[in-house]
Design an enzyme around this catalytic site. Structure first.
Site, PDB file in Angstrom:
ATOM      1  N   LYS A 195     -33.031  24.820 100.706  1.00  0.00           N
ATOM      2  CA  LYS A 195     -31.959  24.170 101.319  1.00  0.00           C
ATOM      3  C   LYS A 195     -32.418  24.200 102.950  1.00  0.00           C
ATOM      4  CE  LYS A 195     -27.611  22.852 101.307  1.00  0.00           C
ATOM      5  NZ  LYS A 195     -27.081  21.651 100.918  1.00  0.00           N
ATOM      6  N   ASP A 227     -29.229  21.331  96.175  1.00  0.00           N
ATOM      7  CA  ASP A 227     -28.114  20.503  95.371  1.00  0.00           C
ATOM      8  C   ASP A 227     -28.656  19.523  94.709  1.00  0.00           C
ATOM      9  OD1 ASP A 227     -28.948  19.738  97.926  1.00  0.00           O
ATOM     10  OD2 ASP A 227     -26.593  19.451  98.592  1.00  0.00           O
ATOM     11  N   ASP A 251     -32.948  31.468  89.739  1.00  0.00           N
ATOM     12  CA  ASP A 251     -31.938  31.757  88.739  1.00  0.00           C
ATOM     13  C   ASP A 251     -30.927  30.632  88.159  1.00  0.00           C
ATOM     14  OD1 ASP A 251     -30.629  33.606  87.308  1.00  0.00           O
ATOM     15  OD2 ASP A 251     -29.200  33.843  88.594  1.00  0.00           O
ATOM     16  N   ASP A 255     -31.272  28.383  84.463  1.00  0.00           N
ATOM     17  CA  ASP A 255     -29.973  28.298  83.263  1.00  0.00           C
ATOM     18  C   ASP A 255     -29.918  26.958  83.082  1.00  0.00           C
ATOM     19  OD1 ASP A 255     -29.970  31.142  83.132  1.00  0.00           O
ATOM     20  OD2 ASP A 255     -27.780  31.038  83.004  1.00  0.00           O
TER      21      ASP A 255
HETATM   22  C1  IPM Z   1     -32.212  36.255  84.723  1.00  0.00           C
HETATM   23  C2  IPM Z   1     -30.860  36.923  84.896  1.00  0.00           C
HETATM   24  C3  IPM Z   1     -31.046  38.088  85.798  1.00  0.00           C
HETATM   25  C4  IPM Z   1     -31.283  37.667  87.426  1.00  0.00           C
HETATM   26  C5  IPM Z   1     -29.780  38.996  85.950  1.00  0.00           C
HETATM   27  C6  IPM Z   1     -29.113  39.505  84.435  1.00  0.00           C
HETATM   28  C7  IPM Z   1     -29.947  40.236  86.818  1.00  0.00           C
HETATM   29  O1  IPM Z   1     -29.795  36.135  85.132  1.00  0.00           O
HETATM   30  O2  IPM Z   1     -33.294  36.801  84.626  1.00  0.00           O
HETATM   31  O3  IPM Z   1     -32.094  34.996  85.092  1.00  0.00           O
HETATM   32  O4  IPM Z   1     -30.276  36.933  87.762  1.00  0.00           O
HETATM   33  O5  IPM Z   1     -32.369  37.358  87.457  1.00  0.00           O
HETATM   34 MG    MG Z   2     -30.227  34.137  85.095  1.00  0.00          MG
END
Ligand code: IPM
Ligand code: MG
Length: 363
Positions: A195, A227, A251, A255
């Site tokens: 960023k 973003d 992180d 996801d």
């Molecule tokens: C991940 C998880 C962890 C992180 C949490 C549970 C601390 O979300 O491994 O991605 O944020 O790294």
């Molecule tokens: Mg995570």
């Protein structure tokens, strides 16, 4: 003989780790590899017993092992504990103790699951991305941090919460090298996500990425704001090969990227340190306490994490491929755990999925 430290953790952790151990045992038979599995507590279960989510013995066992396999930590019942003893703290603690600064999160698409993604099949077909997430720095570990009362000019105290997004050039340099090496072994395209239009820490990040790129003239480096990267990942994920980014952006983006593959329950990860030190393997998903003990969780992410262990810690690419093929075959046969299930599929439990994958493991 490989010594594996097994940290099953909380929630669905023990169930999914069990299936991964079954698969490792099967691989052991087929490839004539011996594993010694040593279990230790981490997370909420460790807190119950020792009032500490990351007991010293757990750290010691991990450090004395050839690799660590981790399930997941956390449960809502610990949400009210002080932050220092919450299960998540153990995860951050073990990453720091083992100096696991490079987290590899592959985003792979199984053709059999093209319809399981919330994105259109024509957008995701052929996607193959490796996210290299920095794992021991950034706002996760930066000091100072806290919640404190500050008195404003009217003499009124109000609370402030703050964390420090901070990277040293050394930390950026070492993750840059990991990322360039990763990209070099793939399609030689590295996209650094930051960023830098707003954050000073990102300006330094970008500068160092450019410096390090001079050592890797065969890798094409590009930059993208986070973003925009979040948008591009769902608009046109095939444009990415290897992505490198900081802890918090990684992180969030990982996801998001997991949904490209259709289920959070599919994606493994490897957390690596300097050459020759202990690495840790864990699914990218959490402990899903609502599914605990129901034998419904998807063990594939953990099984593939065990496969990554064979590849990255024990340099056994053949065993990695055999496990990956076993997973693909089982998906081809229509077996699905609840998270991936649609009408017409064969619904299986956690243990049945593990058994089916074991049944496909052969040289
Ligand atoms: C991940 C998880 C962890 C992180 C949490 C549970 C601390 O979300 O491994 O991605 O944020 O790294
Ligand atoms: Mg995570």
């Amino acid at each position: 003989m490989y010594k594996i430290c097994v940290l099953s953790g909380d929630g669905i952790g023990p169930e999914i780790v069990n299936e991964a151990l079954k698969v490792l045992n099967k691989v052991g038979q087929v490839f004539d590899i011996k594993f010694e599995f040593n279990h230790a507590l981490i997370g909420g279960c460790a807190y119950e017993k020792y009032k500490k989510p990351l007991p010293d013995d757990t750290v010691k066992l991990a450090k004395d092992s050839d690799a660590v396999l981790l399930g997941a930590v956390g449960d809502w019942k610990y949400d009210t504990l002080p932050p220092e003893v919450r299960p998540e703290r153990a995860l951050l603690g073990i990453r720091k103790e083992l100096n696991l600064f490079a987290n590899l999160r592959p985003v792979m698409i199984f053709d059999e699951l093209l319809d399981a993604s919330s994105l259109k099949p024509e957008i995701i077909k052929g996607v193959d991305i490796m996210i290299v997430r920095e794992l021991t720095g950034d706002v996760y570990f930066g000091e100072p941090k806290g919640i404190e009362v500050r008195v404003n000019e009217d003499g009124v105290g109000i609370r402030y919460g703050y964390n420090n997004m901070i990277y040293s050039e050394k930390e950026i340099e070492r993750i840059a090298h990991s990322a360039f090496l990763t990209a070099q072994a793939r399609n030689k395209k590295l996209c650094s996500v930051d960023k830098a239009n707003v954050l000073d820490v990102s300006r330094l990040w970008r500068e160092i990425m450019i410096d390090v790129s001079k050592d890797y003239p065969d890798v094409e480096l590009s930059h993208m704001y986070v973003d925009n990267a979040a948008m591009q990942l769902v608009a046109n994920p095939r444009q990415f090969d290897t992505i490198v980014t900081g802890n918090i952006f990684g992180d969030i983006l990982s996801d998001e990227a997991s949904m490209i593959s259709g289920s959070l329950g599919l994606l493994p990860s490897a957390s690596l340190s300097d050459k020759g030190s202990v690495s840790l393997y864990e699914p990218i998903h959490g402990s899903a306490p609502d599914l605990r003990g129901l034998n419904v969780a998807n063990p594939i992410a953990t099984i593939l994490s065990a496969a990554m262990m064979l590849k990255y810690s024990f340099s056994n690419n053949e065993a990695y491929d055999v496990i990956l093929d076993a997973v693909k075959n089982v998906l081809k046969q229509g077996f699905r755990t609840k998270d991936m299930f649609k009408d017409g599929d064969k619904l299986v439990s956690t243990t049945q999925m593990g058994d089916a994958i074991c049944g496909e493991i052969q040289k």
